[in-house]
Each structure stands twice: as structure tokens, then as C-alpha cells.
Design a protein around this motif. Structure first.
Motif, PDB file in Angstrom:
ATOM      1  N   ARG A   1       0.770  -1.394   0.075  1.00 58.57           N
ATOM      2  CA  ARG A   1      -0.064   0.216  -0.076  1.00 58.57           C
ATOM      3  C   ARG A   1       0.543   1.179   0.172  1.00 58.57           C
TER       4      ARG A   1
ATOM      5  N   LEU B   1      -6.117   4.068  -7.032  1.00 64.57           N
ATOM      6  CA  LEU B   1      -7.441   3.039  -6.911  1.00 64.57           C
ATOM      7  C   LEU B   1      -6.651   1.795  -6.224  1.00 64.57           C
TER       8      LEU B   1
ATOM      9  N   LEU C   1      -6.007   2.407  -2.593  1.00 62.92           N
ATOM     10  CA  LEU C   1      -7.269   2.331  -2.000  1.00 62.92           C
ATOM     11  C   LEU C   1      -7.911   1.092  -1.546  1.00 62.92           C
ATOM     12  N   ARG C   2      -8.017   0.164  -2.857  1.00 61.23           N
ATOM     13  CA  ARG C   2      -8.489  -1.125  -2.602  1.00 61.23           C
ATOM     14  C   ARG C   2      -7.616  -2.090  -2.232  1.00 61.23           C
ATOM     15  N   ASP C   3      -6.492  -2.010  -2.149  1.00 56.04           N
ATOM     16  CA  ASP C   3      -5.441  -2.670  -1.841  1.00 56.04           C
ATOM     17  C   ASP C   3      -5.549  -4.092  -2.553  1.00 56.04           C
ATOM     18  N   ARG C   4      -5.734  -4.110  -4.161  1.00 56.48           N
ATOM     19  CA  ARG C   4      -5.958  -4.836  -4.690  1.00 56.48           C
ATOM     20  C   ARG C   4      -5.065  -4.600  -5.981  1.00 56.48           C
TER      21      ARG C   4
ATOM     22  N   TYR D   1       2.058  -6.881  -6.069  1.00 55.34           N
ATOM     23  CA  TYR D   1       0.707  -7.273  -6.106  1.00 55.34           C
ATOM     24  C   TYR D   1       0.610  -8.639  -6.782  1.00 55.34           C
TER      25      TYR D   1
END
Length: 142
Positions: A3, A70, A73-76, A126
Motif C-alpha cells: 500500500r 485505486l 485504496l482497494r489494496d488489490r 501485487y
């Protein structure tokens, strides 16, 4: 660690978007005020193309910054067009780094390489998060 890297990439890309747009706009103003022709080109066309190019390139960096935001914020992991945009901005920074080495100097080259490294780190951290898909075990029959 994922993040914070995504947040840093987003902030750097937003600052870079503003900087690129502002520098190109300033260059357009300088060309317009000099009112000189370069190889027969119209100064107004050169001025306008510098301003439009700066806005387009700034919007591109801002869009890549939105993708990184994004992700933070989404941690994806980014998917689809967002992933393509982040890969393309990494390639652009590699090319800009090569040009910066030859035209501007080592500090600018190091900045471009640092941004390139951050974007690649964002993409790689990721990717490491994804677990391989294993087929379900076949039921055993006695």
C-alpha cells in the motif's frame, strides 16, 4: 509494503503530471512570445502544439496516477486497462530515463529510474500476492 508503494507511486505520478503540463505550457508561452520561425514552421502552431502536448501527456500521467491511487485504496492488484496503463508508464519512464541520461544529466536519469523502479515494484508486489490456482483434489473411492 504494498500500500505505501502504491500511495507513493500515485503521488509521484500526480506531481509529474502537473509538472509536465506546466513545463510544456511554459515552453508554449516562450515560443509564442519569441515569435520566431523554426525551419519555416508557424510559431503559433508550435506554441499550440506544445500546450496541447503538455496537457495530453499530463492527463496520461494523471490517469496512471488514478490507477495507482485505486490500487492503494482497494489494496488489490490492477487488472485490465489499469495494468496496461501502469506497464506503459513504466516503459515511458524507461525511455525518458534513456533520453535524460543523454540530454539532461545524471540526476534527471536517476529520478526517472526511481519512478520506473517504484512502478515495477508496485506491479511485482501485487503479483506476488496472487496464489496459484490448484485444482481440487479428486475424491478417493475405496
Amino acid at each position: 509494503m504494498r500500500r505505501p508503494v502504491a500511495w507513493i507511486v500515485a503521488v509521484v505520478l500526480f506531481v509529474e503530471a502537473f509538472g509536465v503540463a506546466a513545463v510544456n505550457w511554459l515552453l508554449g508561452i516562450v515560443v509564442d512570445r519569441q515569435d520566431m520561425s523554426l525551419a519555416g514552421l508557424d510559431p503559433d502552431v508550435m506554441s499550440m502544439s506544445s500546450k496541447v502536448g503538455g496537457i495530453v501527456f499530463g492527463l496520461y500521467f494523471a490517469l496512471c496516477g488514478v490507477v495507482a491511487l485505486l490500487v492503494a485504496l482497494r489494496d488489490r492488484a490492477p487488472a485490465g486497462l489499469g495494468r496496461v496503463l501502469l506497464i506503459s508508464v513504466a516503459v515511458v519512464h524507461g525511455l525518458l530515463g534513456a533520453f535524460a541520461w543523454g540530454l539532461l544529466g545524471v540526476p534527471q536519469f536517476l529520478f526517472m529510474v526511481a519512478v520506473l523502479a517504484l512502478v515495477v515494484l508496485l506491479l511485482m508486489t501485487y503479483d506476488a500476492q496472487r496464489e496459484p490456482v490448484t485444482p481440487p483434489a479428486a475424491p478417493t473411492t475405496p
